[in-house]
Design a protein around this motif. Structure first.
Motif, PDB file in Angstrom:
ATOM      1  N   VAL A   1       9.440  22.506  -6.005  1.00 46.35           N
ATOM      2  CA  VAL A   1       8.909  21.810  -4.773  1.00 46.35           C
ATOM      3  C   VAL A   1       9.953  21.863  -3.634  1.00 46.35           C
ATOM      4  O   VAL A   1       9.756  21.987  -2.279  1.00 46.35           O
ATOM      5  CB  VAL A   1       8.633  20.080  -5.465  1.00 46.35           C
ATOM      6  N   ILE A   2      11.342  21.407  -3.983  1.00 45.62           N
ATOM      7  CA  ILE A   2      12.263  21.556  -2.993  1.00 45.62           C
ATOM      8  C   ILE A   2      12.252  22.887  -2.151  1.00 45.62           C
ATOM      9  O   ILE A   2      12.239  23.085  -1.021  1.00 45.62           O
ATOM     10  CB  ILE A   2      13.581  21.494  -3.576  1.00 45.62           C
ATOM     11  N   GLY A   3      12.136  24.057  -2.872  1.00 41.67           N
ATOM     12  CA  GLY A   3      12.042  25.490  -2.451  1.00 41.67           C
ATOM     13  C   GLY A   3      11.148  25.610  -1.500  1.00 41.67           C
ATOM     14  O   GLY A   3      11.054  26.151  -0.374  1.00 41.67           O
ATOM     15  N   VAL A   4       9.827  25.364  -1.887  1.00 40.98           N
ATOM     16  CA  VAL A   4       8.662  25.466  -1.026  1.00 40.98           C
ATOM     17  C   VAL A   4       8.667  24.553   0.398  1.00 40.98           C
ATOM     18  O   VAL A   4       8.462  25.210   1.314  1.00 40.98           O
ATOM     19  CB  VAL A   4       7.459  25.266  -1.859  1.00 40.98           C
ATOM     20  N   THR A   5       9.298  23.394   0.191  1.00 43.39           N
ATOM     21  CA  THR A   5       9.458  22.484   1.395  1.00 43.39           C
ATOM     22  C   THR A   5      10.268  23.020   2.464  1.00 43.39           C
ATOM     23  O   THR A   5      10.118  23.155   3.389  1.00 43.39           O
ATOM     24  CB  THR A   5      10.058  21.044   0.704  1.00 43.39           C
ATOM     25  N   ILE A   6      11.515  23.470   1.619  1.00 46.17           N
ATOM     26  CA  ILE A   6      12.505  24.100   2.799  1.00 46.17           C
ATOM     27  C   ILE A   6      11.877  25.647   3.320  1.00 46.17           C
ATOM     28  O   ILE A   6      12.246  25.671   4.672  1.00 46.17           O
ATOM     29  CB  ILE A   6      13.978  24.303   1.933  1.00 46.17           C
ATOM     30  N   LEU A   7      11.066  26.174   2.557  1.00 43.70           N
ATOM     31  CA  LEU A   7      10.636  27.600   3.058  1.00 43.70           C
ATOM     32  C   LEU A   7       9.536  27.039   4.196  1.00 43.70           C
ATOM     33  O   LEU A   7       9.919  27.637   5.160  1.00 43.70           O
ATOM     34  CB  LEU A   7       9.747  28.052   2.042  1.00 43.70           C
TER      35      LEU A   7
ATOM     36  N   LEU B   1      14.117  36.434   7.045  1.00 42.33           N
ATOM     37  CA  LEU B   1      14.718  35.191   6.564  1.00 42.33           C
ATOM     38  C   LEU B   1      13.972  34.482   5.501  1.00 42.33           C
ATOM     39  O   LEU B   1      14.590  33.950   4.361  1.00 42.33           O
ATOM     40  CB  LEU B   1      14.655  33.972   7.675  1.00 42.33           C
ATOM     41  N   VAL B   2      12.510  34.665   5.536  1.00 43.10           N
ATOM     42  CA  VAL B   2      11.728  34.171   4.481  1.00 43.10           C
ATOM     43  C   VAL B   2      12.209  34.796   3.211  1.00 43.10           C
ATOM     44  O   VAL B   2      12.229  34.384   2.084  1.00 43.10           O
ATOM     45  CB  VAL B   2      10.308  34.123   4.631  1.00 43.10           C
TER      46      VAL B   2
ATOM     47  N   ARG C   1      14.496  35.415  -2.154  1.00 37.03           N
ATOM     48  CA  ARG C   1      15.403  36.181  -3.118  1.00 37.03           C
ATOM     49  C   ARG C   1      16.537  35.393  -3.778  1.00 37.03           C
ATOM     50  O   ARG C   1      17.077  35.232  -4.745  1.00 37.03           O
ATOM     51  CB  ARG C   1      15.817  37.471  -2.367  1.00 37.03           C
ATOM     52  N   ILE C   2      17.158  34.760  -2.473  1.00 37.46           N
ATOM     53  CA  ILE C   2      18.222  34.004  -3.026  1.00 37.46           C
ATOM     54  C   ILE C   2      18.001  32.641  -4.065  1.00 37.46           C
ATOM     55  O   ILE C   2      18.860  32.214  -5.062  1.00 37.46           O
ATOM     56  CB  ILE C   2      19.324  33.507  -1.822  1.00 37.46           C
ATOM     57  N   TYR C   3      16.771  32.020  -3.632  1.00 35.50           N
ATOM     58  CA  TYR C   3      16.590  30.783  -4.112  1.00 35.50           C
ATOM     59  C   TYR C   3      15.792  30.935  -5.653  1.00 35.50           C
ATOM     60  O   TYR C   3      16.222  30.116  -6.454  1.00 35.50           O
ATOM     61  CB  TYR C   3      15.452  30.040  -3.540  1.00 35.50           C
ATOM     62  N   LYS C   4      15.386  31.970  -5.901  1.00 36.91           N
ATOM     63  CA  LYS C   4      14.740  32.166  -7.428  1.00 36.91           C
ATOM     64  C   LYS C   4      13.890  31.247  -7.801  1.00 36.91           C
ATOM     65  O   LYS C   4      14.379  30.392  -8.705  1.00 36.91           O
ATOM     66  CB  LYS C   4      16.053  32.475  -8.201  1.00 36.91           C
ATOM     67  N   PHE C   5      12.867  31.315  -7.304  1.00 39.53           N
ATOM     68  CA  PHE C   5      11.700  30.418  -7.613  1.00 39.53           C
ATOM     69  C   PHE C   5      11.467  30.439  -9.114  1.00 39.53           C
ATOM     70  O   PHE C   5      11.649  31.518  -9.619  1.00 39.53           O
ATOM     71  CB  PHE C   5      10.692  30.372  -6.719  1.00 39.53           C
TER      72      PHE C   5
END
Lengths: 295, 540
Positions: free
Chosen positions: A217-223, A282-283, A288-292
């Motif tokens: 959820v955090i990852g998608v929101t930041i994205l 950037l996306v 790649r870095i966040y590793k969903f």
């Protein structure tokens, strides 16, 4: 060749409107943008568009105003961790049921319901010196002197980017709050209860259980915000018009100026493509870095 | 039921057929749309507003010919009753055409002319309000595309693109046929707003200018006058030069000169919205040009630096944070008693005259903007940017153009009635609008304003527009002005020096000119110079 069944035909017919819509609203503008970017043509002239290949892109290489605007858009990224921290904190605070929770949540969500232009106007009215409430409070409490200013200042003139970021944070923190609150509500309660039984503190539960479980959820929101920051237009346009000078001319505003103020539509199209590439990179890097963690 | 997968060819076939169907359907729909209905209307006699007026109790002599406002009692109707499409700025600028309050019985004085035109001339106007912020792109997209607008009202800064681009119908034959008195229009509007390359393409709709406003009541206080003379060695009066202007702004800055317990300030100008305009008040008074004949920008450059230095000096004498003030805040500074002077749009006079603000019309004096002594002569020029003009577009069919001109002429003829209203933002552009003959209209539109106050304003207005200096009316004007404004703001916030700001502007303007096509721009500028010379503004 095999014949198409009635069922398949029906499915095709049913998806066709969506497909055509998709082509019209996503692919056509993109393809048309690419087409424009290789032309020289100003709206309003009777001259025909002229094919110039990559000349617009070569011009961009030496366009210092573009680099400046791009750097301003990158600068806006610093608002994301602030929105994240405020949003998460508010979500944790309002996670529990209590009297008045709905009212408080609704008030917090209000800025999200406003358009960028309205947010820009609201903050413009709040911060305008001499007439605005901000200046009134600062004068009344003698805060200008306490903060070391010899006379009142206009935040939009002296700190234009920070003023835009402030307005952005006010508008977008509720977005983080909303998604995090929804994420928290969807979490299973068993791991949290188990940790509580084991004697974990609230901070430890949040750090080692809740936040890791909210990772997607955090990852998608930041994205979403990451992409959105590069679209920031309304607030800078209303609050500062990109000024003073070029101090807050973010990339969307620069592209707008090229397209609709200077009528240099084809150059604006080339700029747009460059920004699309940068944002896409950037996306991709973030993903790649966040590793969903998708199951 | 057996399900078979579709192959790629069939899939493309179906998709292609569907898209083809949509395209053909759309094309047929367009081709088969009903033809435009031309309404037939009988010739109507106008109600008539003919009157000659003597101003009661006038004690101030207003220069310029005293004229009367005449709307013909009997007008020749257009050859055929027609419908004309009009596009004009949305909001208050639209009121002279259509006043929504009129239908409710509360119309504003002199507005709502379109229904009167229909009644008198049998010409129906189908109006559309256009967002002023994006009207240029809307108009250009229409002119280069479908061409649905037949009359448009626009900012003359787009003349280079619209008149220079060949999108406006020349009006000279109609002006001659209908005997329009163009001499009544101030030169800067007549030649710079309305003409291109020696031909008329427009009639004015809104004349804009900068004026100097000052607190007449405060300037006349004996103790203040003595204090000022002691400090500066000359009598306190509306400044004639920018040196005096800076002195007076400094004198009134940072103390309570009206005794209301609040600190007040010297002056205020609108740096935020149209920054280059306040620069050009000064630069033009120093004999400066947008370009010389060879497209060298901001000539002479040292005069541009001097103008910017003087502009930057006043920042210290404005209310704190005033660089962030738009036009309305600037007006408020005067009408709410925050500054002793302001150099800004014509709106301040009628706003103060409305009686709705703490500072009333009689407390505000209107004067010609200051200037500079150049070659032994005091030169004072008022920037007349923005404004609005009415044109007939080339999309207007030949057979409707005469009717379209009659509409333009009606608006022009009735302008002394609808210009005086402070509601629509339209400002004087013709001598008869500021002469004694127009006084009753100013009184009717501004009932809270005294005759002396109105006459003082009209005198100041006429002085300013008679000393008008035009905005840039070349293709790319927005780009040139954007660059200049941004560097002015960098200088005003003391991030760069005025000299640096001008040299960077000059350099970037050369690039803009090159990008737009040097020869093309030079040719168009040469056409502009014709108008400058006709208006008597181009240096000998």
């Amino acid at each position: 060749m095999r014949k198409i069944s009635y069922l398949t035909k029906s499915r095709l017919i049913l998806i066709l409107p969506a497909l055509i819509t998709l082509i019209l609203i996503i692919f056509f503008p993109l393809v048309y943008n690419i087409y424009l970017s290789v032309l020289r043509w100003r709206i309003g002239t009777k001259e025909n568009p002229q094919f110039i290949g990559i000349e617009n892109f070569i011009t961009i290489i030496s366009d210092l105003r573009f680099y400046n605007s791009l750097s301003k858009s990158f600068y806006l990224l610093i608002e994301i961790p602030i929105e994240f921290a405020f949003g998460l904190g508010l979500a944790f605070l309002l996670q529990e049921e209590f009297r008045g929770k709905r009212l408080i949540s609704s008030i917090i969500l209000l800025p999200l319901a406003l358009s960028d232009a309205v947010v820009g106007l609201v903050w413009g009215l709040v911060l305008v010196p001499t007439y605005g409430p901000f200046d009134f409070i600062m004068r009344s409490l003698d805060l200008w002197k306490i903060l070391g200013f010899t006379k009142p200042i206009s935040p939009a003139i002296v700190y234009p980017m920070e003023t835009i970021i402030l307005a952005d944070i006010w508008q977008w923190t509720p977005f983080f709050f909303l998604t995090f609150l929804a994420g928290l509500a969807a979490l299973p309660v068993e791991p949290i209860e188990a940790a509580r039984v084991d004697g974990a503190s609230s901070f430890q539960i949040a750090r080692h259980i809740t936040i890791p479980m909210l990772k997607n959820v955090i990852g998608v929101t930041i994205l979403i915000r990451l992409m959105d920051v590069f679209k920031s237009f309304g607030i800078p346009y209303i609050l500062t018009k990109g000024g003073p000078g070029f101090a807050s001319e973010v990339v969307s505003l620069y592209i707008f100026n090229q397209a609709l103020q200077f009528l240099n539509l084809t150059y604006a199209a080339a700029l747009t493509l460059i920004v699309i590439v940068i944002v896409t990179m950037l996306v991709m890097a973030f993903v790649r870095i966040y590793k969903f963690e998708f199951r | 039921m057996e399900e078979k997968k579709v192959n790629r060819r069939d899939y493309l076939k179906y998709t292609g057929a569907a898209i083809g169907g949509l395209v053909v359907g759309g094309a047929l729909g367009y081709l088969l749309k009903p033809a435009e209905v031309v309404e037939k209307t009988a010739t109507v006699t106008a109600p008539g507003v003919e009157r000659t007026v003597t101003a009661p109790g006038a004690t101030v002599t207003v220069p310029g010919a005293v004229s009367t406002v005449t709307v013909p009692k009997t007008v020749t109707a257009a050859p055929k009753a027609v419908t004309l499409s009009l596009a004009c700025d949305a909001g208050h600028n639209y009121i002279p055409w259509f006043d929504p309050e009129e239908a409710k019985g509360g119309g504003h004085y002199g507005q709502n002319q379109a229904p009167k035109i229909e009644k008198a001339l049998g010409i129906t106007i189908s109006g559309e309000e256009v967002d002023p912020g994006t009207e240029f792109s809307i108009y250009m997209a229409d002119l280069t595309g479908p061409g649905k607008y037949e009359i448009i009202v626009y900012f003359p800064t787009y003349n280079g693109d619209i008149m220079g681009g060949g999108w406006a119908v020349p009006l000279d034959p109609y002006i001659e046929k209908y005997g329009v008195n163009m001499n009544d229009i101030a030169p800067v509007y007549r030649y710079l707003y309305c003409s291109w390359g020696g031909k008329y393409y427009a009639l004015p709709y809104d004349g804009d200018f900068h004026a100097l406003y000052y607190r007449k009541d405060i300037f006349s206080k004996p103790d203040i006058r003595t204090k000022f003379k002691d400090k500066y060695g000359y009598e306190l009066a509306p400044p004639k030069t920018y040196k005096e202007y800076i002195d007076i702004a400094e004198f009134f800055n940072g103390w309570d000169w009206d005794g209301d317990g609040e600190i007040e300030y010297g002056t205020v100008e609108d740096f935020k919205d149209l920054t280059w305009g306040i620069f050009f008040d000064r630069f033009a008074s120093l004999g400066g040009l947008w370009f010389d004949e060879n497209m060298n920008p901001l000539v002479p450059n040292d005069a541009a630096v001097k103008a910017l230095e003087d502009l930057v000096k006043i920042v210290d004498f404005m209310p704190p944070g005033a660089l962030d003030f738009g036009a309305l805040e600037v007006f408020d500074c005067m009408t709410k008693g925050i500054t002793a002077m302001t150099l800004t749009w014509p709106d301040v006079g009628p706003r103060a005259g409305s009686g709705e603000f703490p500072v009333k019309g009689d407390q505000v004096g209107t004067a010609l903007v200051p200037g500079y002594v150049v070659g032994g002569t005091l030169k004072r020029m008022s920037w007349t940017g923005v404004g609005r003009i009415m044109i007939i577009t080339t999309h207007c069919p030949e057979e409707k153009r005469e009717a379209a001109f009659q509409v333009l002429k009606w608006m022009y003829d009735t302008s002394p009635m609808w210009v005086p209203s402070g509601l629509n933002g339209e400002d004087p552009f013709a001598y008869r609008q500021t002469s004694l003959g127009a006084l009753p209209h100013w009184q009717a539109a501004n009932p809270g304003w005294s005759i002396e106050g109105i006459l003082d304003y009209l005198k100041g207005a006429e002085e300013n527009y008679s000393h008008g200096y035009p905005d840039l009316y070349l293709p790319g004007a927005a780009q040139y002005e954007d660059v200049l404004s941004r560097y002015i703001m960098l200088a005003a916030t003391k991030q760069i020096t005025p000299s640096d700001a001008i040299s960077r502007t000059v350099s970037e303007w050369k690039t803009v000119t090159k990008d737009l096509g040097f020869d093309k721009q030079k040719k168009l500028w040469a056409e502009m110079i014709v108008s400058y010379k006709q208006a008597g503004i181009w240096p000998e």
